[in-house]
Design an enzyme around this catalytic site. Structure first.
Site, short mmCIF file in Angstrom:
data_model
loop_
_atom_site.label_atom_id
_atom_site.label_comp_id
_atom_site.label_asym_id
_atom_site.label_seq_id
_atom_site.Cartn_x
_atom_site.Cartn_y
_atom_site.Cartn_z
N ASP A 90 0.81 -1.21 0.00
CA ASP A 90 0.00 0.00 0.00
C ASP A 90 0.85 1.27 0.00
O ASP A 90 2.07 1.22 0.19
CB ASP A 90 -0.96 0.00 1.20
N ASP B 175 -7.16 -2.67 14.33
CA ASP B 175 -8.55 -2.95 13.92
C ASP B 175 -8.64 -4.19 13.02
O ASP B 175 -9.69 -4.46 12.44
CB ASP B 175 -9.15 -1.72 13.20
N HIS C 276 -6.89 -4.70 10.23
CA HIS C 276 -6.61 -4.53 8.80
C HIS C 276 -5.32 -5.24 8.37
O HIS C 276 -4.39 -5.41 9.15
CB HIS C 276 -6.60 -3.05 8.39
N GLU D 93 -9.42 -1.95 5.49
CA GLU D 93 -10.05 -1.64 6.77
C GLU D 93 -11.28 -2.52 6.97
O GLU D 93 -11.79 -3.14 6.01
CB GLU D 93 -10.45 -0.16 6.80
P1 PGA Z 1 2.45 -1.42 12.76
O1 PGA Z 1 1.28 -1.38 11.68
O2 PGA Z 1 3.37 -2.49 12.34
O3 PGA Z 1 3.08 -0.07 12.69
O4 PGA Z 1 1.81 -1.70 14.08
C1 PGA Z 1 0.75 -2.60 11.25
C2 PGA Z 1 -0.34 -2.33 10.23
O5 PGA Z 1 -0.99 -1.28 10.31
O6 PGA Z 1 -0.54 -3.19 9.36
#
Ligand code: PGA
Length: 262
Positions: free
Chosen positions: A67, A136, A138, A143
């Site tokens: 992404d 959450d 994702h 999302e």
């Molecule tokens: P993070 O993010 O590794 O910074 O916790 C993970 C994600 O949002 O997929």
């Protein structure tokens, strides 16, 4: 799903790096799907160490990132292109031209997303997709409520994700509202997925993803439909799993995992 619980994130990251190391040595032109965020950083550091000290060769590897933020140019300090260059690509011998991310500055989102999917197909598909998980649930920036069949497209970020990621920006208001992300359908087509999650803050999302129902409300739960998903956890991220002791036993009894240097 294979659930691997190790005492700390360093050990889990090293084990995951060894899976990738073996795959690259077996197939030098491996196609990697890569992720940003804090979680994969120690795993990337171990890949860099393997390149420097153990001759791991990335010269034929190709990569596709999950992404990118919409509206951020590649040289923006918080862009995912910049993150990947700084955390991995600048330190290994992968040609920059072999590293692809969605273009957050594209003028034609639909055409760009279709072209990204076509490029992945033309490369022969993704061999190993690295994933983090949002608090959450994702994966990529898919999302909650994302279609489990979704493809690369524009997504609006939840407030939770914008708050979680505001640490990479000066202030919350600077975090973009949108992104381009591979879809859940895209991720499910990779031959193997490796999901890393560390810390108590991920324990609810992980419990839902592994032991909850397959639901668009926890996008990572879609990985239950993937035939080769390996989940690397520290104790804290595994804290809410009901079958923790069963996962430990399966891991300890596995002849495959015994062949790794843990
Ligand atoms: P993070 O993010 O590794 O910074 O916790 C993970 C994600 O949002 O997929």
């Amino acid at each position: 799903m294979e659930i691997i619980i190790l005492p700390d994130s360093q050990k889990a990251s090293r084990l995951c790096a060894e899976v990738i190391d073996r795959a690259i040595r077996a197939k030098p032109d491996l196609v990697l799907g890569l992720a940003t965020g804090s979680t994969p950083v120690p795993m990337y550091r171990d890949l860099i160490r393997r390149h420097r000290e153990e001759g791991l060769d990335f010269s034929k590897v190709r990569s596709f990132n999950l992404d990118e933020y919409l509206g951020l140019p590649p040289d923006h300090p918080a862009s995912y292109r910049r993150f990947m260059d700084e955390q991995l690509f600048d330190h290994i011998n992968i040609p920059k031209s072999s590293t692809r991310l969605p273009d957050g500055m594209t003028k034609d989102i639909a055409a760009h997303c279709a072209a990204y999917e076509a490029e992945i197909r033309a490369a022969g598909g993704i061999d190993i997709q690295v994933l983090g998980i949002g608090s959450d649930g994702h994966i990529g920036f898919n999302e909650p409520s994302s279609s489990l069949a979704s493809r690369t497209r524009m997504q609006t970020l939840t407030l939770q994700t914008r708050q979680d990621n505001s640490r990479f920006f000066d202030k919350l208001e600077d975090v973009p509202f949108g992104c381009l992300t591979m879809g859940i359908g895209t991720i499910l087509e990779s031959r193997m997925t490796v999901l890393l999650a560390f810390g108590e803050g991920k324990s609810d999302a992980i419990a839902g993803a592994i032991e909850g129902p397959v639901t668009a409300m926890n996008p990572a739960s879609a990985l239950q439909l993937h035939p080769d998903t390996r989940v690397f956890l520290d104790e804290a991220a595994a804290g809410k799993l009901k079958l923790r002791s069963y996962y430990r036993e399966s891991f300890e009894r596995s002849p495959y995992w015994q062949s790794f240097k843990i």
